[in-house]
Design a protein around this motif. Structure first.
Motif, PDB file in Angstrom:
ATOM      1  N   LYS A   1       1.008  -1.295   0.165  1.00 38.49           N
ATOM      2  CA  LYS A   1       0.073   0.016  -0.152  1.00 38.49           C
ATOM      3  C   LYS A   1       0.840   1.423  -0.075  1.00 38.49           C
ATOM      4  N   ARG A   2       1.968   1.151   0.641  1.00 45.07           N
ATOM      5  CA  ARG A   2       2.879   2.464   0.718  1.00 45.07           C
ATOM      6  C   ARG A   2       3.481   2.746  -0.560  1.00 45.07           C
ATOM      7  N   LYS A   3       3.977   1.536  -1.149  1.00 48.65           N
ATOM      8  CA  LYS A   3       4.312   1.717  -2.671  1.00 48.65           C
ATOM      9  C   LYS A   3       3.441   2.100  -3.593  1.00 48.65           C
ATOM     10  N   MET A   4       2.084   1.835  -3.250  1.00 59.06           N
ATOM     11  CA  MET A   4       1.203   2.231  -4.295  1.00 59.06           C
ATOM     12  C   MET A   4       0.877   3.794  -4.061  1.00 59.06           C
ATOM     13  N   GLU A   5       0.825   4.235  -2.873  1.00 57.43           N
ATOM     14  CA  GLU A   5       0.670   5.627  -2.605  1.00 57.43           C
ATOM     15  C   GLU A   5       1.797   6.372  -2.968  1.00 57.43           C
ATOM     16  N   GLU A   6       3.168   5.878  -2.988  1.00 48.99           N
ATOM     17  CA  GLU A   6       4.192   6.666  -3.128  1.00 48.99           C
ATOM     18  C   GLU A   6       4.144   7.045  -4.655  1.00 48.99           C
ATOM     19  N   GLN A   7       3.624   6.202  -5.520  1.00 56.39           N
ATOM     20  CA  GLN A   7       3.374   6.287  -7.005  1.00 56.39           C
ATOM     21  C   GLN A   7       2.015   6.831  -7.378  1.00 56.39           C
ATOM     22  N   GLY A   8       1.275   7.434  -6.343  1.00 58.78           N
ATOM     23  CA  GLY A   8      -0.047   7.912  -6.976  1.00 58.78           C
ATOM     24  C   GLY A   8      -1.177   7.059  -6.988  1.00 58.78           C
ATOM     25  N   GLN A   9      -0.915   5.992  -6.659  1.00 60.02           N
ATOM     26  CA  GLN A   9      -2.263   4.769  -7.011  1.00 60.02           C
ATOM     27  C   GLN A   9      -2.797   4.664  -5.840  1.00 60.02           C
ATOM     28  N   ASN A  10      -4.020   3.955  -6.145  1.00 60.72           N
ATOM     29  CA  ASN A  10      -4.952   3.755  -4.865  1.00 60.72           C
ATOM     30  C   ASN A  10      -4.519   2.694  -3.907  1.00 60.72           C
ATOM     31  N   PRO A  11      -4.055   2.829  -2.912  1.00 57.68           N
ATOM     32  CA  PRO A  11      -3.755   1.902  -2.079  1.00 57.68           C
ATOM     33  C   PRO A  11      -4.859   0.753  -1.927  1.00 57.68           C
ATOM     34  N   ASP A  12      -6.189   0.907  -2.086  1.00 57.33           N
ATOM     35  CA  ASP A  12      -7.431  -0.032  -1.697  1.00 57.33           C
ATOM     36  C   ASP A  12      -7.152  -0.959  -2.914  1.00 57.33           C
ATOM     37  N   GLU A  13      -6.535  -0.833  -3.933  1.00 52.90           N
ATOM     38  CA  GLU A  13      -6.175  -2.114  -4.810  1.00 52.90           C
ATOM     39  C   GLU A  13      -5.654  -3.181  -4.149  1.00 52.90           C
ATOM     40  N   VAL A  14      -4.793  -2.919  -3.180  1.00 50.00           N
ATOM     41  CA  VAL A  14      -4.070  -4.056  -2.407  1.00 50.00           C
ATOM     42  C   VAL A  14      -5.152  -4.796  -1.382  1.00 50.00           C
ATOM     43  N   LYS A  15      -5.470  -5.942  -1.392  1.00 51.41           N
ATOM     44  CA  LYS A  15      -6.424  -6.559  -0.914  1.00 51.41           C
ATOM     45  C   LYS A  15      -5.711  -7.733   0.075  1.00 51.41           C
ATOM     46  N   ILE A  16      -5.920  -7.752   1.327  1.00 47.98           N
ATOM     47  CA  ILE A  16      -5.351  -8.644   2.200  1.00 47.98           C
ATOM     48  C   ILE A  16      -6.023  -9.714   2.200  1.00 47.98           C
ATOM     49  N   VAL A  17      -5.011 -10.962   2.047  1.00 46.94           N
ATOM     50  CA  VAL A  17      -5.820 -12.375   2.248  1.00 46.94           C
ATOM     51  C   VAL A  17      -4.894 -13.131   3.468  1.00 46.94           C
ATOM     52  N   SER A  18      -5.798 -13.769   4.133  1.00 44.94           N
ATOM     53  CA  SER A  18      -5.245 -14.611   5.388  1.00 44.94           C
ATOM     54  C   SER A  18      -4.467 -16.082   4.923  1.00 44.94           C
ATOM     55  N   ALA A  19      -3.731 -16.496   5.711  1.00 37.96           N
ATOM     56  CA  ALA A  19      -2.968 -17.571   5.204  1.00 37.96           C
ATOM     57  C   ALA A  19      -4.043 -18.765   4.911  1.00 37.96           C
ATOM     58  N   TRP A  20      -3.283 -19.746   4.219  1.00 36.67           N
ATOM     59  CA  TRP A  20      -3.955 -20.851   3.929  1.00 36.67           C
ATOM     60  C   TRP A  20      -4.462 -21.544   5.026  1.00 36.67           C
ATOM     61  N   PRO A  21      -5.754 -22.023   5.132  1.00 36.07           N
ATOM     62  CA  PRO A  21      -6.596 -22.539   3.956  1.00 36.07           C
ATOM     63  C   PRO A  21      -7.342 -21.533   3.184  1.00 36.07           C
ATOM     64  N   GLU A  22      -7.519 -19.997   3.764  1.00 38.57           N
ATOM     65  CA  GLU A  22      -8.169 -19.015   2.721  1.00 38.57           C
ATOM     66  C   GLU A  22      -7.574 -19.108   1.262  1.00 38.57           C
ATOM     67  N   THR A  23      -8.496 -18.730   0.577  1.00 35.94           N
ATOM     68  CA  THR A  23      -8.120 -18.755  -0.891  1.00 35.94           C
ATOM     69  C   THR A  23      -8.759 -17.406  -1.515  1.00 35.94           C
ATOM     70  N   VAL A  24      -8.193 -17.198  -2.676  1.00 33.13           N
ATOM     71  CA  VAL A  24      -8.644 -16.172  -3.571  1.00 33.13           C
ATOM     72  C   VAL A  24      -8.980 -16.738  -5.014  1.00 33.13           C
ATOM     73  N   GLN A  25     -10.397 -16.436  -5.591  1.00 31.80           N
ATOM     74  CA  GLN A  25     -10.561 -16.625  -6.993  1.00 31.80           C
ATOM     75  C   GLN A  25     -10.049 -15.561  -7.817  1.00 31.80           C
ATOM     76  N   ALA A  26      -9.237 -16.091  -8.719  1.00 36.28           N
ATOM     77  CA  ALA A  26      -8.762 -15.206  -9.860  1.00 36.28           C
ATOM     78  C   ALA A  26      -8.850 -15.669 -11.304  1.00 36.28           C
ATOM     79  N   GLY A  27     -10.218 -15.363 -11.794  1.00 38.57           N
ATOM     80  CA  GLY A  27     -10.386 -16.049 -13.243  1.00 38.57           C
ATOM     81  C   GLY A  27     -10.427 -17.555 -12.631  1.00 38.57           C
TER      82      GLY A  27
END
Lengths: 555, 555
Positions: B107-133
């Motif tokens: 998020k800090r790196k996004m902010e430093e470059q003028g990007q929206n830090p909310d594009e960074v999504k937090i995921v917990s450790a396995w067994p949590e998963t994210v669906q991406a395509g």
């Protein structure tokens, strides 16, 4: 008490590993007669000396006193001891003494620089000596990695100094004379005032190993390889080149030397009669016809040098030879700190070709040519000097060598470049600090390291270069717009417009509001245009370039 | 047989250690949906990228296909995995998934470059998963040297891929989750199609050692030192910073962190709750008042970086602190190849101050954060993948990792950057070679490594720069003489006259005999002046400079 003093003054080599140059003096303070030991070079790097060809000690101090200089002595033919002899001789103009093999190289270096090779005088090994002013100097054989490496026995009315040169304690060095403790004990038996001693490997805790310990390992390795074996080491490590060649022959392979420095060094050694048992080699023309599994190349470029044979082979064909899957590259050398990138570049290129790379992780295929920590103690105990003077090392090596010596209850002196030490009296005493430095051979010109030339090159490399040209008419008004050229800067930045257009537009505006008193003043105009260029570039591309402003006045 | 394919395509990190960027795809050939794993940076050097600020993978290939890109996953917060996320996000514009601690940095790196830090999504450790395509992705904890380092479990219809990220097998890592073989065995129990695996330490023959093995050694060392102890390691090696701080505390010293990156990383770790047991530290203002023998500094600059705390202290005072005789400098890190010169520069400066330097020659004060050769085999035997894909290494590492894998009777694929591999079917198959490369952040501009900008800077550094300006009048005749400025060239050469005078005189002569058809032709005139300048310089100083010619025509 005598007003005479015996002094030691390193001009190079005590603060780096390279560009060795040591001065000894004897006489009344300020009227000493001098000798120089070694005139070596060190090699440039992109970080600190881009574009430089060679680096050697700034010898201004001794050159200014050359009327009191009697001789130059060269301990052995490695570049860091002999490399500057031709380049610096005209500033010194005294005889150069060395042993026969070393003389071959010294004479060649003199000739290459248009100096008279007859100024190089050949001296036989100890007990032969040379008289040079108040000094009597002899060449005491010691094992290293090149033929006829010698310590110097330097006698003065204040006693005997033993200057080790580069050495290891190897009773089976295969090339050069073996370490002969009896001979050294005999030289030391009447007392040695100072041992001036190689510090290179003071951080290596185990005793050094003999060159003879490598042959069987290397022979076995070569025998097991299915394809061509390409081995590399320093060309000037004559001992290793011999070890590799003998191993190749024993493994039943034809051996071919590749790289000019490699062939020249071996030819010189054979011609001088100091390498009589070198295996027969084949020329590269014949090597092309030999089946890969029967062939071994010994090549230059152990440090990743871009023009050496190993690098050429990494890029593709070299003299008709090329590497391929199933071949083996053997690095029989260590990587000198700072050369890692170049070496790994080559190893990765070989990896892409499918070549197996064998390095020296386990110490099986390389031993150092320098005395390790226990060997340094053995040397001290043999010579029993009143004073130990560490040389041939970076500051950290010299300091560690002093600490090691103190642990033995011996006296030592930490004398980095420029430290003039009196070795008279019971304790060494720093009598003067002399300004020292580095001289660069830059193209064909010798320049001082601090002259600013290389600093400017580094600045251009880091910042890029913008050139602003402006014509001022007879009335001191700008004739047309300023013109900007760039080199080493991005073509476009933040605005998307060409950077030169952005800079020119900004400079036009700046000129438009410029006061007349600035327009008529070259220095002020120059500074205003420079500042405007740097600021505008910073806005556009986030970088302030070096700026050269050229204003042409038609008046 | 399915026309769908599962592909793996490294854009960075498989050909260097640094700038990690891996693409996975699934779908019909040419219509795959993609995810990216890691967007890291690597650091420039004077040899190859002078003046450059950061280097990262050229992502043009995936950016052109971003309509089929579903997500970016970041394995951990080291710069070579996360460093480019802010700089490259605008070209990708998909969510960035990572664990909570990593997200702080992302998020800090996004902010430093003028990007929206909310594009960074937090995921917990396995067994949590994210669906991406077509992919389901989970973060599988593994030991490394920074909190919440994770492998990725990447499921697709073609099976499961385990992408290790950076890892070691450490059951007592002190920071981050311990290596949990049962968890990993459970993840692998239904079969793993491919293990995409860290190759960094494939040449290290012994099993890796735990971070926990260092504490006692370091505590003992610190206790024995008579003066201040200054220890350095990577700021991002949170585990080591903790080990050092705990050792300092145990040795009864006040601990002070110096260097912005160091303080920021520890603050982030503590704030995120992943470093709850970090010893209390004192600010530098207080440290100045603590007796030296009771003080320990932990500082940035383990790689000799010129602006870091260790280098500042080597040059003199830094924030009121300075080193002196009797102090100790502890290097609790290895030197990354290529950084040796900078590191030794600092060590020698400390040596001049009388500071004792302790490095890691014996492995007592440093362990690696990466799996060694036996650990890689342990990982393979645990995961039992159908295919091993070495990543995170130079070509030589990848190749060795493949050889090691083949020795176990497993299938592997050597896939350097740009190699698009299908992991469908029984054997991995290279389906395409994609053009890859490096992008430079140069000031505020992103430029291609092959754009020529840096090449020109290197040329100026190696050759110097001469600027020739000439004014042509309305009749296309030279108005006055040409004017020469030089930068990075010796002031004088062979003749002893100023180089610019020699060049100007030569150019005047050349102009005097120049044919009219050359004088009226900008390109020809430019080339003639350039050639004459280079040749004259070569005669005078033995060097052919870069030349910029500026001709101003009044017509």
């Amino acid at each position: 008490m005598s007003t005479e003093q015996l002094i030691y003054l390193p001009l190079g080599g005590a603060g780096e590993i390279g560009m060795n140059c040591y001065v000894y003096g004897y006489g009344p303070a300020g009227k000493e007669r001098y000798i120089i030991v070694d005139l070596g070079v060190t090699f440039p790097d992109m970080d600190g000396s881009p574009g430089v060809d060679l680096i050697f000690a700034d010898i201004a101090w001794i050159a200014e006193r050359r009327d009191r200089l009697d001789a130059i002595f060269i301990t052995h033919a490695h570049e860091d001891h002999i490399g500057a002899v031709g380049l610096l001789w005209s500033k010194l103009q005294v005889p150069v003494y060395c042993r026969a093999f070393t003389a071959i190289h010294a004479k060649r270096k003199m000739e290459e620089q248009g100096q008279n090779p007859d100024e190089v005088k050949i001296v036989s090994a100890w007990p032969e000596t040379v008289q040079a002013g108040p000094f009597t100097v002899g060449f005491l054989p010691i094992s290293h990695s090149i033929p006829e490496s010698s310590a110097l026995v330097i006698d003065s009315p204040e006693g005997r100094v033993v200057h080790t040169g580069d050495f290891k304690l190897d009773k089976t060095p295969l090339v050069g004379e073996p370490y002969d403790p009896e001979l050294w004990a005999d030289v030391a038996k009447d007392g040695v005032r100072a041992l001036v001693c190689d510090s290179t490997n003071v951080f290596s805790g185990h005793a050094g190993r003999s060159e003879a310990s490598l042959g069987d390992n290397i022979t076995k390795l070569i025998s097991e390889q299915p394809g061509m074996v390409v081995a590399t080491t320093f060309a000037s490590n004559v001992a290793r080149v011999r070890t590799l060649a003998v191993a190749g022959e024993k493994a039943g392979r034809s051996v071919c030397l590749l790289g000019r420095a490699m062939r020249r060094m071996i030819d010189a050694s054979v011609n001088a009669g100091v390498l009589s048992d070198f295996p027969s080699t084949i020329p590269v023309e014949d090597a092309r016809e030999v089946p890969r599994e029967n062939l071994m190349l010994i090549v230059t470029g152990s440090q990743g040098e871009r023009r050496a044979a190993s690098a050429q082979l990494a890029r593709g064909k070299y003299l008709g030879m090329s590497m391929q899957e199933g071949d083996t590259f053997l690095m029989s050398s260590k990587i000198i700190p700072g050369n890692e990138r170049g070496v790994y570049r080559i190893i990765n290129a070989y990896s892409e070709m499918g070549v197996d790379v064998v390095d020296d992780n386990d110490g099986m295929y390389h031993v150092s040519g320098h005395a390790n920590r226990p060997d340094l103690l053995e040397m001290q105990n043999l010579v029993k000097p009143q004073i130990v003077v560490p040389m041939h090392g970076e500051h950290r090596h010299l300091r560690e060598h002093c600490k090691l010596t103190a642990q033995q209850g011996r006296v030592s002196v930490l004398a980095p470049n420029g430290t003039c030490v009196s070795l008279s009296g019971n304790e060494p005493k720093v009598v003067e600090y002399v300004e020292t430095g580095r001289t660069y051979l830059d193209g064909s010109v010798q320049i001082g390291a601090l002259d600013g030339v290389v600093r400017d090159r580094i600045r251009m490399a880091l910042n890029g270069h913008a050139i602003v040209t402006l014509i001022m008419d007879e009335n001191d008004d700008p004739l047309g717009d300023p013109w900007v050229e760039i080199m080493g800067l991005p073509e476009t930045g933040r605005s998307g417009a060409p950077l030169v257009d952005v800079l020119e537009a900004e400079l036009s505006q700046v000129l438009g509001r410029m006061a007349d008193k600035v327009l008529v003043d070259d220095a002020k105009l120059d500074e205003a245009l420079r500042r405007a260029t740097r600021n505008a570039a910073n806005d556009e591309i986030g970088r302030k370039p070096e700026v050269t402003v050229v204003v042409s006045r038609l008046s």
